[in-house]
Design a protein around this motif. Structure first.
Motif, short mmCIF file in Angstrom:
data_model
loop_
_atom_site.label_atom_id
_atom_site.label_comp_id
_atom_site.label_asym_id
_atom_site.label_seq_id
_atom_site.Cartn_x
_atom_site.Cartn_y
_atom_site.Cartn_z
N MET A 86 40.35 39.93 43.29
CA MET A 86 38.93 38.61 43.51
C MET A 86 38.33 38.69 42.12
O MET A 86 39.47 39.17 41.25
N ARG A 87 37.76 37.49 41.72
CA ARG A 87 37.02 37.49 40.60
C ARG A 87 35.55 37.49 40.96
O ARG A 87 35.20 37.13 41.75
N LEU A 88 35.11 38.61 40.24
CA LEU A 88 34.24 39.86 40.29
C LEU A 88 33.44 39.47 38.94
O LEU A 88 33.21 39.72 37.94
N LEU A 89 31.74 39.54 39.57
CA LEU A 89 30.95 39.29 37.96
C LEU A 89 30.14 40.13 38.85
O LEU A 89 29.97 40.84 39.49
N LEU A 90 30.09 41.21 36.87
CA LEU A 90 29.16 42.63 37.09
C LEU A 90 28.00 42.78 36.17
O LEU A 90 28.07 42.52 35.25
N LEU A 91 26.87 42.76 37.13
CA LEU A 91 25.39 42.13 36.92
C LEU A 91 25.14 44.23 35.62
O LEU A 91 25.34 44.67 36.51
N ALA A 92 24.82 44.17 35.05
CA ALA A 92 24.40 45.32 33.91
C ALA A 92 23.17 44.93 33.10
O ALA A 92 23.31 44.10 32.26
N CYS A 93 22.49 45.89 33.04
CA CYS A 93 21.81 45.87 31.37
C CYS A 93 23.05 46.87 29.86
O CYS A 93 23.25 47.39 29.92
N LEU A 94 23.53 45.50 29.29
CA LEU A 94 24.31 46.04 28.37
C LEU A 94 24.04 45.93 26.83
O LEU A 94 24.85 46.05 26.34
N ARG A 95 23.34 46.82 26.89
CA ARG A 95 22.59 47.08 25.02
C ARG A 95 23.88 48.49 24.73
O ARG A 95 23.99 49.02 25.56
N ALA A 96 24.18 47.88 23.87
CA ALA A 96 24.92 48.77 23.46
C ALA A 96 24.70 50.54 23.05
O ALA A 96 23.03 51.04 22.92
N GLN A 97 25.45 51.39 23.52
CA GLN A 97 25.61 52.76 23.52
C GLN A 97 24.66 53.06 24.09
O GLN A 97 23.68 54.54 23.95
N THR A 98 24.27 52.62 25.88
CA THR A 98 23.78 53.34 26.50
C THR A 98 24.30 53.63 27.54
O THR A 98 25.50 53.18 27.87
N ASN A 104 24.11 52.31 30.28
CA ASN A 104 24.31 51.50 31.47
C ASN A 104 25.49 50.67 31.55
O ASN A 104 26.38 50.12 31.07
N ALA A 105 25.69 50.65 30.07
CA ALA A 105 26.93 49.96 28.99
C ALA A 105 28.48 50.35 29.38
O ALA A 105 29.14 49.82 29.33
N THR A 106 28.42 51.98 29.13
CA THR A 106 29.71 52.16 29.28
C THR A 106 29.66 52.70 30.97
O THR A 106 31.14 52.97 31.30
N THR A 107 28.88 52.68 31.94
CA THR A 107 29.29 52.59 33.01
C THR A 107 30.06 51.60 33.65
O THR A 107 30.50 51.56 34.18
N ALA A 108 29.11 50.39 33.34
CA ALA A 108 29.84 48.90 33.71
C ALA A 108 31.06 48.74 33.23
O ALA A 108 31.72 48.16 33.22
N ALA A 109 31.43 49.45 31.57
CA ALA A 109 32.56 49.31 31.21
C ALA A 109 33.46 50.16 32.00
O ALA A 109 35.38 49.38 31.97
N ARG A 110 33.38 51.40 31.81
CA ARG A 110 34.07 52.10 33.20
C ARG A 110 34.59 51.16 34.70
O ARG A 110 35.41 51.67 34.42
N ILE A 111 33.50 51.01 35.29
CA ILE A 111 33.55 50.09 36.34
C ILE A 111 34.55 49.32 36.06
O ILE A 111 35.99 48.61 36.76
#
Length: 320
Positions: free
Chosen positions: A1-13, A15-22
């Motif tokens: 599938m082609r998936l879009l993942l929306l999150a607040c991606l400010r560096a060193q937060t 949210n950003a690390t969780t999004a990258a992990r997923i």
């Protein structure tokens, strides 16, 4: 599938690390997952235009309000991942609560990081209980830092606080009481390490630290967590627990959800209690050994990287 993942991606937060992990988990399953910074969306129509094209088959969002509201009315199916801000702050705002309820109603599934978070969400939106799944977060990124610290600590007791330097993290919470403690016992040291996320607040932190008795931190004894709200990224705590390092954390629901007092860690309600508990830990090696053993078992059971990867890979199949 082609998936879009929306999150607040400010560096060193978190949210950003969780999004990258997923994203990594989904890529491992053969999906294409594109990250989009929800905080940089200029309008609600920006994502609507993106999802109305043929670029994506489905979407995910971290935070019902910050991310999920951009997916309302989307032509593609989506899932939601709760953030602590959703449950502990945004829900107090009636308009945000209404929007989050609407997002949750449309979502195919929702993920909560703890059972406590699920119960709080289900209390707000009872009809959504059956679609809320609990998946504890898994972490890998701290070990390379910790293993670089010398093992020979001698008689020093170093307490290390790692956090982005911004007011919500409350890094100065223990500074005064720790300074007094250090004057009476020079063997104890406090270290604060983190990126200067808020430059103005960082200057306040530096000015405050200048008034403390300074010494070189050459060893690691325990991790602190003095976050003032539930927006805690629990990576530091769980990595410490996995590495047999005892954790002392401020007694707030986000921390208490994964740390059982005097079982897998120690919870303090004020700076004075922190000192009392720290001394008891320093003076009771048997208690310390029992705590770190139970904590490591807890992390192994609940915060497995492999379990998290399989969970998200299975959940996105609900979006097909």
């Amino acid at each position: 599938m082609r998936l879009l993942l929306l999150a607040c991606l400010r560096a060193q937060t978190g949210n950003a690390t969780t999004a990258a992990r997923i994203q990594s988990h989904l890529h491992d399953a053969g999906h294409t997952c594109i990250l989009k910074d929800a905080s940089r969306c200029e309008s609600l129509t920006e994502i609507a235009n993106l999802t109305s094209s043929d670029q994506f088959d489905a979407a995910l969002a971290i935070h019902l309000y910050k991310g999920g509201r951009h997916l309302q009315g989307s032509r593609i199916p989506f899932g939601i991942i709760f953030g602590g801000t959703d449950i502990n702050e945004d829900v107090r705002n009636e308009e945000k609560r209404r929007v989050m309820g609407a997002v949750l109603e449309e979502a195919r599934f929702a993920v909560a990081f703890t059972m406590k978070m699920k119960e709080l969400a289900a209390a707000e939106w009872p009809d959504a209980r059956k679609k809320i799944y609990v998946q504890y977060q898994a972490f890998r990124f701290l070990k390379c830092f910790v293993t670089g610290i010398p093992a020979d600590t001698g008689d020093l007791h170093v307490f290390l606080l790692i956090c982005g330097l911004r007011r919500v993290k409350d890094p100065l919470y223990l500074v005064d009481v720790f300074s007094d403690w250090h004057r009476n016992d020079p063997s104890v040291h406090l270290g604060i390490i983190g990126p200067a996320v808020d430059p103005l607040f960082t200057s306040e932190v530096k000015e405050k630290i200048k008034r403390m008795v300074q010494s070189k931190a050459v060893s690691l004894h325990a991790f602190l967590n003095s976050l003032s709200t539930q927006r805690s990224r629990l990576a530091i705590e769980t990595e410490a627990m996995d590495l047999n390092i005892p954790v002392l954390a401020r007694n707030i629901p986000g921390n208490a959800a994964i740390i059982k007092h005097k079982d897998t860690g120690l919870l303090f309600s004020d700076p004075q209690e922190f000192v009392v508990l720290s001394k008891s830990l320093m003076n009771d090696p048997i208690m310390e050994r029992e705590i770190v053993t139970r904590a490591k078992d807890y992390v192994k059971k609940h915060h497995s990287w492999e379990c998290e990867r399989k969970a998200y890979q299975n959940l996105v199949l609900r979006l097909q």
